[in-house]
Design an enzyme around this catalytic site. Structure first.
Site, short mmCIF file in Angstrom:
data_model
loop_
_atom_site.label_atom_id
_atom_site.label_comp_id
_atom_site.label_asym_id
_atom_site.label_seq_id
_atom_site.Cartn_x
_atom_site.Cartn_y
_atom_site.Cartn_z
N ARG A 16 -9.86 11.40 9.31
CA ARG A 16 -9.31 11.84 8.02
C ARG A 16 -10.07 13.06 7.51
O ARG A 16 -9.47 13.99 6.98
CB ARG A 16 -9.39 10.70 6.99
CG ARG A 16 -8.40 9.57 7.28
CD ARG A 16 -8.75 8.26 6.59
NE ARG A 16 -8.71 8.33 5.15
CZ ARG A 16 -9.30 7.45 4.34
NH1 ARG A 16 -9.98 6.42 4.85
NH2 ARG A 16 -9.21 7.58 3.04
N LYS A 37 -11.64 11.83 -6.14
CA LYS A 37 -10.41 12.31 -6.79
C LYS A 37 -9.74 11.20 -7.59
O LYS A 37 -9.34 11.40 -8.73
CB LYS A 37 -9.40 12.84 -5.75
CG LYS A 37 -9.91 13.97 -4.89
CD LYS A 37 -8.80 14.58 -4.05
CE LYS A 37 -8.18 13.63 -3.03
NZ LYS A 37 -9.08 13.20 -1.94
N ARG A 54 -1.31 18.31 0.57
CA ARG A 54 -2.29 18.28 1.67
C ARG A 54 -1.93 19.26 2.78
O ARG A 54 -2.69 19.37 3.74
CB ARG A 54 -2.35 16.88 2.26
CG ARG A 54 -3.45 15.96 1.69
CD ARG A 54 -3.24 14.60 2.31
NE ARG A 54 -4.38 13.75 2.42
CZ ARG A 54 -4.67 12.75 1.57
NH1 ARG A 54 -3.94 12.54 0.50
NH2 ARG A 54 -5.69 11.96 1.82
N ARG A 80 -8.71 -1.61 2.35
CA ARG A 80 -7.96 -0.60 3.12
C ARG A 80 -8.47 -0.54 4.55
O ARG A 80 -9.64 -0.24 4.78
CB ARG A 80 -8.11 0.77 2.47
CG ARG A 80 -7.34 0.92 1.19
CD ARG A 80 -7.59 2.27 0.51
NE ARG A 80 -7.37 3.42 1.38
CZ ARG A 80 -7.42 4.67 0.96
NH1 ARG A 80 -7.69 4.94 -0.30
NH2 ARG A 80 -7.20 5.67 1.80
N ARG A 96 -16.80 1.72 -0.01
CA ARG A 96 -15.53 1.40 -0.69
C ARG A 96 -14.75 0.34 0.09
O ARG A 96 -14.05 -0.48 -0.49
CB ARG A 96 -14.71 2.68 -0.85
CG ARG A 96 -13.40 2.49 -1.59
CD ARG A 96 -12.73 3.82 -1.91
NE ARG A 96 -12.07 4.41 -0.75
CZ ARG A 96 -11.46 5.60 -0.75
NH1 ARG A 96 -11.44 6.33 -1.85
NH2 ARG A 96 -10.88 6.08 0.33
P1 AMP Z 1 -5.47 8.77 0.17
O1 AMP Z 1 -5.35 7.52 -0.63
O2 AMP Z 1 -5.15 10.01 -0.63
O3 AMP Z 1 -6.78 8.88 0.89
O4 AMP Z 1 -4.34 8.69 1.30
C1 AMP Z 1 -4.36 7.69 2.29
C2 AMP Z 1 -3.48 8.11 3.45
O5 AMP Z 1 -2.13 8.26 3.00
C3 AMP Z 1 -3.83 9.44 4.08
O6 AMP Z 1 -4.86 9.32 5.05
C4 AMP Z 1 -2.50 9.83 4.71
O7 AMP Z 1 -2.26 9.07 5.89
C5 AMP Z 1 -1.50 9.35 3.67
N1 AMP Z 1 -1.23 10.41 2.67
C6 AMP Z 1 -1.56 10.40 1.36
N2 AMP Z 1 -1.16 11.52 0.75
C7 AMP Z 1 -0.58 12.28 1.71
C8 AMP Z 1 0.00 13.57 1.73
N3 AMP Z 1 0.03 14.34 0.62
N4 AMP Z 1 0.52 14.02 2.90
C9 AMP Z 1 0.49 13.27 4.01
N5 AMP Z 1 -0.07 12.06 4.08
C10 AMP Z 1 -0.61 11.56 2.94
#
Ligand code: AMP
Length: 190
Positions: free
Chosen positions: A147, A14, A90, A135, A129
């Site tokens: 996740r 994404k 989400r 991260r 990654r």
């Molecule tokens: P991502 O970079 O999109 O994989 O997000 C990393 C982490 O941030 C996720 O595993 C969640 O802990 C948190 N996070 C990101 N976006 C959201 C969202 N829309 N709602 C809740 N938690 C989020």
């Protein structure tokens, strides 16, 4: 305006595709994950709160996430041709909040583009990654699988929200970055 949601499990590409699409269509790329990581880096109260969830691979509570996202949209509306949301919504309440927010701005979601990638491919990609992302939530297989499960159990329902209004399109997320970009562009230009 063109307002897109890039949908799919963590590690489905994404972020990579959102950057390319944002440039091509002059959209603002909003990644809630990136916004949280920036808050964590700056050690803000929001960042500290988010960290306690992110480090376990759990979702940050809706009210926190929705507030942060709304501020970002408010700050930028009128400055760009639209938005590309990456990693948001989400949950069903997040999808409802986004619809309301955009309606208040006299606009709406144009399309939701989902990238389908199987779990084993996801785990491999995220571990790869982790070598460069720095991260902590990418470096541990148990957190990655958590996740992915949260995606299946909580986030996948968001697809139904947009299927009901005929805005949901799923594409194969396995392939080269360029071939997937071309497929996404073709969907958007339809
Ligand atoms: P991502 O970079 O999109 O994989 O997000 C990393 C982490 O941030 C996720 O595993 C969640 O802990 C948190 N996070 C990101 N976006 C959201 C969202 N829309 N709602 C809740 N938690 C989020």
């Amino acid at each position: 305006m063109i307002n897109l949601i890039l949908f799919g499990p963590p590690g489905s590409g994404k972020g990579t595709q959102a950057v390319k699409l944002a440039e091509h269509f002059n959209l603002l790329h909003i990644s809630t994950g990136d916004l949280f990581r920036n808050e964590m880096k700056n050690e803000t109260p929001l960042g500290l709160e988010a960290k306690s969830y992110i480090s376990k691979g759990e979702l940050v509570p809706d009210e926190v996430t929705i507030g942060m996202l709304s501020n970002k949209v408010d700050e930028n509306i009128g400055k760009v041709d639209g938005f590309i949301f990456d990693g948001f919504p989400r949950t069903e309440p997040q999808a409802e909040a986004l619809d309301k927010l955009l309606t208040l701005k006299n606009t709406e979601i144009t399309k939701v583009l989902a990238l389908d990638v199987p779990e084993e491919e996801i785990v491999g990609r995220i571990l790869e990654r982790a070598k460069t992302s720095g991260r902590a939530d990418d470096a541990d297989e148990t957190i990655i699988r958590n996740r992915f499960n949260i995606y299946l159990n909580e986030t996948a329902q968001v697809a139904d929200h947009y299927k009901k209004v005929d805005k949901f399109v799923a594409l194969d997320g396995v392939g080269t970055i360029e071939s997937i970009f071309e497929a996404l562009k073709a969907e958007i230009e339809k």
